[in-house]
Design a protein around this motif. Sequence first.
Motif, PDB file in Angstrom:
ATOM      1  N   GLN A  84       0.823  -1.205   0.000  1.00 51.34           N
ATOM      2  CA  GLN A  84       0.000   0.000   0.000  1.00 51.34           C
ATOM      3  C   GLN A  84       0.858   1.257   0.000  1.00 51.34           C
ATOM      4  N   ALA A  85       1.890   1.289   0.833  1.00 54.67           N
ATOM      5  CA  ALA A  85       2.773   2.460   0.895  1.00 54.67           C
ATOM      6  C   ALA A  85       3.561   2.622  -0.398  1.00 54.67           C
ATOM      7  N   VAL A  86       4.080   1.509  -0.919  1.00 55.08           N
ATOM      8  CA  VAL A  86       4.860   1.560  -2.162  1.00 55.08           C
ATOM      9  C   VAL A  86       3.991   2.031  -3.314  1.00 55.08           C
ATOM     10  N   HIS A  87       2.810   1.446  -3.457  1.00 57.73           N
ATOM     11  CA  HIS A  87       1.930   1.785  -4.578  1.00 57.73           C
ATOM     12  C   HIS A  87       1.490   3.242  -4.539  1.00 57.73           C
ATOM     13  N   ALA A  88       1.218   3.770  -3.349  1.00 54.99           N
ATOM     14  CA  ALA A  88       0.760   5.157  -3.235  1.00 54.99           C
ATOM     15  C   ALA A  88       1.809   6.130  -3.761  1.00 54.99           C
ATOM     16  N   ILE A  89       3.071   5.868  -3.482  1.00 54.88           N
ATOM     17  CA  ILE A  89       4.149   6.748  -3.950  1.00 54.88           C
ATOM     18  C   ILE A  89       4.347   6.591  -5.452  1.00 54.88           C
ATOM     19  N   VAL A  90       4.337   5.356  -5.931  1.00 56.29           N
ATOM     20  CA  VAL A  90       4.468   5.111  -7.373  1.00 56.29           C
ATOM     21  C   VAL A  90       3.359   5.825  -8.133  1.00 56.29           C
ATOM     22  N   ASP A  91       2.143   5.780  -7.600  1.00 58.79           N
ATOM     23  CA  ASP A  91       1.002   6.389  -8.285  1.00 58.79           C
ATOM     24  C   ASP A  91       1.070   7.909  -8.309  1.00 58.79           C
ATOM     25  N   GLU A  92       1.576   8.516  -7.260  1.00 62.75           N
ATOM     26  CA  GLU A  92       1.608   9.985  -7.212  1.00 62.75           C
ATOM     27  C   GLU A  92       2.721  10.561  -8.073  1.00 62.75           C
ATOM     28  N   ALA A  93       3.844   9.869  -8.147  1.00 59.40           N
ATOM     29  CA  ALA A  93       4.982  10.380  -8.919  1.00 59.40           C
ATOM     30  C   ALA A  93       4.702  10.280 -10.418  1.00 59.40           C
ATOM     31  N   ARG A 104      -3.598  -1.857 -24.328  1.00 56.00           N
ATOM     32  CA  ARG A 104      -4.331  -1.599 -23.084  1.00 56.00           C
ATOM     33  C   ARG A 104      -3.444  -0.873 -22.074  1.00 56.00           C
ATOM     34  N   SER A 105      -2.175  -1.259 -22.017  1.00 58.44           N
ATOM     35  CA  SER A 105      -1.253  -0.608 -21.085  1.00 58.44           C
ATOM     36  C   SER A 105      -1.003   0.840 -21.460  1.00 58.44           C
ATOM     37  N   LEU A 106      -0.845   1.112 -22.747  1.00 59.99           N
ATOM     38  CA  LEU A 106      -0.642   2.494 -23.187  1.00 59.99           C
ATOM     39  C   LEU A 106      -1.898   3.334 -22.919  1.00 59.99           C
ATOM     40  N   GLU A 107      -3.055   2.728 -23.062  1.00 63.86           N
ATOM     41  CA  GLU A 107      -4.294   3.430 -22.721  1.00 63.86           C
ATOM     42  C   GLU A 107      -4.320   3.765 -21.229  1.00 63.86           C
ATOM     43  N   ALA A 108      -3.892   2.820 -20.386  1.00 72.14           N
ATOM     44  CA  ALA A 108      -3.853   3.072 -18.941  1.00 72.14           C
ATOM     45  C   ALA A 108      -2.916   4.225 -18.613  1.00 72.14           C
ATOM     46  N   PHE A 109      -1.786   4.300 -19.331  1.00 70.47           N
ATOM     47  CA  PHE A 109      -0.842   5.395 -19.132  1.00 70.47           C
ATOM     48  C   PHE A 109      -1.479   6.729 -19.502  1.00 70.47           C
ATOM     49  N   MET A 110      -2.121   6.784 -20.650  1.00 71.60           N
ATOM     50  CA  MET A 110      -2.749   8.025 -21.085  1.00 71.60           C
ATOM     51  C   MET A 110      -3.877   8.436 -20.146  1.00 71.60           C
ATOM     52  N   GLU A 111      -4.660   7.481 -19.696  1.00 63.73           N
ATOM     53  CA  GLU A 111      -5.764   7.791 -18.794  1.00 63.73           C
ATOM     54  C   GLU A 111      -5.265   8.285 -17.446  1.00 63.73           C
ATOM     55  N   ARG A 112      -4.087   7.849 -17.071  1.00 61.43           N
ATOM     56  CA  ARG A 112      -3.505   8.350 -15.822  1.00 61.43           C
ATOM     57  C   ARG A 112      -3.140   9.830 -15.952  1.00 61.43           C
ATOM     58  N   ILE A 113      -2.608  10.215 -17.122  1.00 62.03           N
ATOM     59  CA  ILE A 113      -2.198  11.600 -17.349  1.00 62.03           C
ATOM     60  C   ILE A 113      -3.405  12.512 -17.525  1.00 62.03           C
ATOM     61  N   ALA A 114      -4.362  12.061 -18.336  1.00 65.45           N
ATOM     62  CA  ALA A 114      -5.530  12.886 -18.659  1.00 65.45           C
ATOM     63  C   ALA A 114      -6.739  11.971 -18.814  1.00 65.45           C
ATOM     64  N   ALA A 134       9.019   8.521 -17.692  1.00 69.23           N
ATOM     65  CA  ALA A 134       7.661   8.462 -17.168  1.00 69.23           C
ATOM     66  C   ALA A 134       7.297   7.009 -16.862  1.00 69.23           C
ATOM     67  N   HIS A 135       6.391   6.834 -15.918  1.00 70.47           N
ATOM     68  CA  HIS A 135       5.975   5.475 -15.546  1.00 70.47           C
ATOM     69  C   HIS A 135       4.499   5.473 -15.165  1.00 70.47           C
ATOM     70  N   TRP A 136       3.946   4.294 -15.046  1.00 72.56           N
ATOM     71  CA  TRP A 136       2.605   4.132 -14.492  1.00 72.56           C
ATOM     72  C   TRP A 136       2.533   2.756 -13.845  1.00 72.56           C
ATOM     73  N   ARG A 137       1.463   2.536 -13.094  1.00 68.48           N
ATOM     74  CA  ARG A 137       1.307   1.266 -12.377  1.00 68.48           C
ATOM     75  C   ARG A 137      -0.014   0.609 -12.756  1.00 68.48           C
ATOM     76  N   GLU A 138       0.065  -0.701 -12.933  1.00 68.88           N
ATOM     77  CA  GLU A 138      -1.133  -1.529 -13.061  1.00 68.88           C
ATOM     78  C   GLU A 138      -0.956  -2.713 -12.119  1.00 68.88           C
ATOM     79  N   GLY A 139      -1.853  -2.810 -11.125  1.00 72.11           N
ATOM     80  CA  GLY A 139      -1.709  -3.885 -10.155  1.00 72.11           C
ATOM     81  C   GLY A 139      -0.394  -3.779  -9.416  1.00 72.11           C
ATOM     82  N   ASN A 140       0.351  -4.866  -9.403  1.00 69.31           N
ATOM     83  CA  ASN A 140       1.630  -4.867  -8.691  1.00 69.31           C
ATOM     84  C   ASN A 140       2.815  -4.706  -9.634  1.00 69.31           C
ATOM     85  N   HIS A 141       2.592  -4.087 -10.805  1.00 63.88           N
ATOM     86  CA  HIS A 141       3.672  -3.877 -11.761  1.00 63.88           C
ATOM     87  C   HIS A 141       3.850  -2.397 -12.070  1.00 63.88           C
ATOM     88  N   LEU A 142       5.092  -1.978 -12.199  1.00 65.72           N
ATOM     89  CA  LEU A 142       5.444  -0.647 -12.683  1.00 65.72           C
ATOM     90  C   LEU A 142       5.755  -0.779 -14.171  1.00 65.72           C
TER      91      LEU A 142
END
Length: 210
Positions: A25-34, A123-133, A53-61
């Motif tokens: 939980q602590a690791v994911h929260a930081i990964v998600d905010e950065a 699908r992963s690239l879509e997740a990245f874009m949706e995270r940004i905007a 740039a990075h994004w997270r899906e589940g337990n993967h960066l």
Amino acid sequence: MKRSAAPSARTRVRRLPARAHYDAQAVHAIVDEALSCTIAFEWEGSAHAIPTAHWREGNHLYVHGAKASRTMKALPEVQACVSISLIDGLVLARSAFNHSMNYRAVVAYGRFERVDDPAAKLRSLEAFMERIAPGRWAQLRPVTRKELDATTVLRLALDEASAKIRAWGPKDDAEDLGWPVWAGVLPLEIARLAPRTEADSAVQEAPQAP
């Protein structure tokens, strides 16, 4: 629930271990905010540390890049170290020695793996874009097969990761507490500023901040 044990010897925080957090939980929260991370690795006899740039899906960066790039070619072949840091404040103490920063940081180790399936990659690239905007993917010109083939998507399991957090004021020596200087925290944050629309943009109304 905070996990007390490091997942591996190299993720164990040795300097100021009370600041360590090993739970997902602590690791994911930081990964998600950065918005970006730095990936360090050794390749062909030289050390490299590449911000990206990075994004997270589940337990993967996840990261992505040009298929021809050295980093995208190297990472599936070598061990890597990913670091992320968020600076939350400047901690001003009564002595120069006791100044500090409030921060949240993550370090993760492992080997990246390629996402080769075209549908999964898309699908992963879509997740990245949706995270940004959020909502933007559906508005964009669809990705072409040529663009997808020219892009590498990699992912790293966050099984071997740790977080380190400082979130308090200065810790001065007792004999310094009466020194006549201001002591406290100067908070810092990343803020979204007013959009700057391109003059030739077909749509002039900027998207709302998420």
